[in-house]
Design a protein around this motif. Structure first.
Motif, PDB file in Angstrom:
ATOM      1  N   ILE A  11      -0.681  49.501   4.232  1.00 23.40           N
ATOM      2  CA  ILE A  11       0.200  48.332   4.175  1.00 23.40           C
ATOM      3  C   ILE A  11       1.509  48.744   3.493  1.00 23.40           C
ATOM      4  O   ILE A  11       1.512  49.066   2.296  1.00 23.40           O
ATOM      5  N   GLN A  14       6.621  45.231   1.540  1.00 25.35           N
ATOM      6  CA  GLN A  14       7.353  44.239   2.322  1.00 25.35           C
ATOM      7  C   GLN A  14       7.857  43.155   1.390  1.00 25.35           C
ATOM      8  O   GLN A  14       7.132  42.654   0.541  1.00 25.35           O
ATOM      9  N   PRO A  16       9.975  39.308   1.242  1.00 25.76           N
ATOM     10  CA  PRO A  16      10.240  38.177   2.142  1.00 25.76           C
ATOM     11  C   PRO A  16      11.555  38.389   2.903  1.00 25.76           C
ATOM     12  O   PRO A  16      12.493  39.004   2.383  1.00 25.76           O
ATOM     13  N   PHE A  35       6.990  34.226   1.299  1.00 22.96           N
ATOM     14  CA  PHE A  35       5.830  34.808   1.956  1.00 22.96           C
ATOM     15  C   PHE A  35       5.002  33.698   2.603  1.00 22.96           C
ATOM     16  O   PHE A  35       4.961  32.569   2.106  1.00 22.96           O
ATOM     17  N   GLU A  39       0.706  37.168   3.969  1.00 23.80           N
ATOM     18  CA  GLU A  39       1.623  38.221   3.522  1.00 23.80           C
ATOM     19  C   GLU A  39       1.536  38.419   2.020  1.00 23.80           C
ATOM     20  O   GLU A  39       1.523  39.555   1.529  1.00 23.80           O
ATOM     21  N   ALA A  42      -1.675  40.239   1.301  1.00 23.20           N
ATOM     22  CA  ALA A  42      -1.616  41.646   1.709  1.00 23.20           C
ATOM     23  C   ALA A  42      -0.778  42.468   0.742  1.00 23.20           C
ATOM     24  O   ALA A  42      -1.159  43.587   0.366  1.00 23.20           O
ATOM     25  N   GLN A  43       0.358  41.922   0.318  1.00 20.89           N
ATOM     26  CA  GLN A  43       1.200  42.654  -0.636  1.00 20.89           C
ATOM     27  C   GLN A  43       0.498  42.797  -1.985  1.00 20.89           C
ATOM     28  O   GLN A  43       0.619  43.826  -2.653  1.00 20.89           O
TER      29      GLN A  43
END
Length: 480
Positions: A11, A14, A16, A35, A39, A42-43
Motif C-alpha cells: 500500500i 496516499q 487525500p 479520506f 482509505e 488502509a493508510q
C-alpha cells in the motif's frame, strides 16, 4: 512477523486528494479533501508499530499514534477519537495545521526507509471529524464537580486546551476573550483554506457541551478588572498569544501599500466572516506583491495574496530553501498556486514615489557557519537589486505582548516580554504570582499551535495539582 507487518510494501503512501489549483485559488475553502473510511483504514494499516515509536517522540503532545492508527484500521472510530483526546484536546485542528513533515511524519520509520511516512495528520483529521459528525463526544459521566473555578484569559489554542482539561477534572472553566469568536489566531490569523472556521465553531460546540463557558467580546483590564478574576476564581490561566509583529526597521516601511502580516491576515479573515468584498486596501487585482519572510505566516500571506487577485507574488527569504522555517507542504502549495521564491536575498529598504511603495531593494547573501549551528546569511557587497512592488507584506515574525496588568500584579516577564513560568519552587507553567499560570505564545514567543495546546494541557494539570491541595484552595482567592 506476519505478512500484515509488511503492508507498507503493498500500500503506497496516499494523501487525500486536493482541490485542483485552478479551482482552489478562486476561493477560500480548505484545499484538502477527506479520506473515505476504506482509505483511512488502509493508510493506517501501513504503520508497522515499530516498538520504539519515533512519531510519538517527535509529536509535541506525544500522541499515542500507533495505537489510534490501529483503532482506525479496525474501524473502532469512537475509541480512536477518545484515545486521540487523551493527549490532544484539539486533534482535528492539529491534523490540519501541524507541520507533520517536520514532526511525527518526518520521524516515521517508513520515512527514514524511503517508503513514505504514514499519513498521520490526514488520518487524525479525518477520524476526529468523522467521529464528531457521528455523535462522539467526550465522556464526562464519571467526572465529579470539585466546586473549584478557573478563569482563562484568551480563547486561543492554549486557552481551549486548558479549558478541556479542567472540565475533565471537574473544575469550572470560564474563558474570556476580546474577540467575538473563539480560536484566537486559529480563527483570525490562519486563513480558511488551511482551517475552515466551521471546524473551530464545532470545537466550541464540543467544549460548551463539556460545560465550558465563553465570555466573548470581553477584554480583561477594560471590561473586567484582573483583580476581580483573582478574587472570584481559584486560579487564572493567561493564554494571550503573540500579536506584536517584529519590525524589520526597513527604511520606507511607512509607505502606502506596505502591510504587516498579521493585520493583513486578520483583516482579510474578518471581512470574509462578514461576507464582504475586499476593500480598496485588500483589492490586489493586477498588483505585484512581495512577501518578506519564509515562515508559515509568510506562506499564508503568499496564498492569500493569490486569492485576492495579485498579478504576481514573490516571496523573499534571506537564507536558502532547506533553511526555511515554514512547512514544506505549505511551501509546495504556494509554488503550485503560482508564487515565485527568491532565496538568499536580504531586504535592505522599501522604495517609493509620492508616498507609495514601488520597489524593494534586496542584496544577495551567502550562508556562513553560525554560532548556533544554523547557517547565517552574510550580505554580498555590490549585489543590490530592486524588485518592483505595488504591495509589500512584512512577515518577520511576532512577539508576545502580555497585558499591562501583568506588571501591576507581579507577573514576571523576561527581556523580550515573554511571561516567565516554572522554575524553583513553582509548578510547571506557574508564574511568579502563585494563583496565575500561563502558556502558549505569550511564554514561548511565536510558535506552533500544537505547542500551545501542550502548554494549555500541562498548565491545567498543574492547576489541578494546586487546587487538590486543600490548604491552598481557600487562601488563594484572598491573595489579591
Amino acid at each position: 512477523m506476519s505478512s500484515k507487518d509488511f503492508r507498507f510494501l503493498e500500500i503506497p503512501r496516499q494523501t487525500p486528494r486536493t482541490v485542483p489549483v485552478a479551482v482552489r485559488v478562486l476561493g477560500y475553502g480548505e484545499i484538502s479533501g477527506d479520506f473515505a473510511p476504506p482509505e483511512a483504514a488502509a493508510q493506517s494499516e501501513r504503520c508497522i508499530d515499530c516498538g520504539n515509536p519515533y512519531c510519538e517522540h517527535a509529536c509535541p503532545v506525544h500522541n499515542y499514534i500507533p495505537n489510534w492508527l490501529k483503532l482506525v484500521q479496525d474501524g473502532r472510530l469512537f475509541e480512536a477519537a477518545t484515545l486521540m483526546h487523551e493527549t490532544n484536546p484539539l486533534p482535528e485542528i492539529c491534523g490540519r495545521v501541524c507541520p507533520q513533515d517536520r514532526l511525527c511524519e518526518g520521524a516515521c520509520t517508513l520515512e527514514q526507509g524511503d517508503f513514505g511516512a504514514v499519513t498521520i495528520g490526514s488520518v487524525e483529521r479525518w477520524a476526529t471529524d468523522e467521529a464528531i459528525r457521528q455523535g462522539w463526544r467526550p465522556d464526562l459521566s464519571r467526572v465529579k464537580d470539585t466546586g473549584a473555578r478557573v478563569a482563562i484569559v484568551g480563547a486561543g489554542p492554549a486557552g481551549l486546551s486548558c479549558a478541556d482539561r479542567l472540565r475533565r477534572a471537574g473544575i469550572a472553566a470560564d474563558v474570556f476573550d476580546r474577540q467575538h469568536e473563539i480560536g484566537g489566531l486559529l480563527t483570525f490569523g490562519i486563513p480558511p483554506f488551511k482551517l475552515d472556521k466551521a471546524i473551530v465553531r464545532t470545537r466550541r460546540m464540543v467544549l460548551e457541551g463539556m460545560g465550558v463557558t465563553f465570555h466573548l467580546g470581553v477584554e480583561i483590564g477594560r471590561d473586567i478588572a484582573f483583580e476581580d478574576l483573582l478574587a472570584d476564581y481559584d486560579a487564572v490561566f493567561v493564554g494571550t498569544g503573540a500579536y506584536t509583529y517584529v519590525d524589520g526597521q526597513l527604511e520606507g516601511r511607512d509607505l502606502a501599500g506596505v502591510h504587516d502580516a498579521l493585520p493583513f491576515l486578520i483583516g482579510n479573515t474578518e471581512r470574509l466572516l462578514r461576507d464582504e468584498e475586499p476593500s480598496a486596501e485588500y483589492d490586489l487585482a493586477g498588483k505585484h506583491v512581495v512577501v518578506l519572510g519564509g515562515g508559515d505566516t509568510g506562506m499564508d500571506c503568499n496564498r492569500t495574496a493569490i486569492r485576492l487577485g495579485a498579478a504576481s507574488v514573490t516571496c523573499v527569504y534571506r537564507r536558502d530553501e532547506p533553511s526555511m522555517p515554514g512547512s514544506r507542504r505549505e511551501v509546495g502549495y504556494s509554488r503550485e498556486e503560482g508564487v515565485r521564491f527568491l532565496f538568499q536575498r536580504q531586504p535592505m529598504a522599501l522604495l517609493g514615489e509620492d508616498g507609495r511603495i514601488t520597489a524593494v531593494r534586496v542584496v544577495e547573501t551567502q550562508l556562513v557557519a553560525g554560532l548556533d549551528g544554523r547557517p547565517r546569511p552574510q550580505n554580498i557587497e555590490g549585489s543590490e537589486t530592486d524588485l518592483p512592488a505595488d504591495v509589500v507584506i512584512q512577515a518577520f515574525g511576532f512577539q508576545p505582548s502580555p497585558p499591562d496588568w501583568c506588571d501591576a500584579f507581579g507577573i514576571e516577564r523576561d527581556h523580550s516580554g515573554r511571561i516567565t513560568v516554572g522554575g524553583e519552587g513553582r509548578l510547571p507553567l506557574q508564574t511568579s504570582h502563585p494563583q496565575v499560570f500561563a502558556g502558549g505564545d505569550n511564554v514561548r514567543g511565536a510558535d506552533l499551535v500544537v505547542r500551545a495546546v501542550y502548554d494549555g494541557r500541562e498548565a491545567a494539570a498543574s492547576i489541578v495539582r494546586l487546587l487538590a491541595t486543600a490548604k491552598h484552595t481557600a487562601p488563594l482567592r484572598q491573595a489579591v
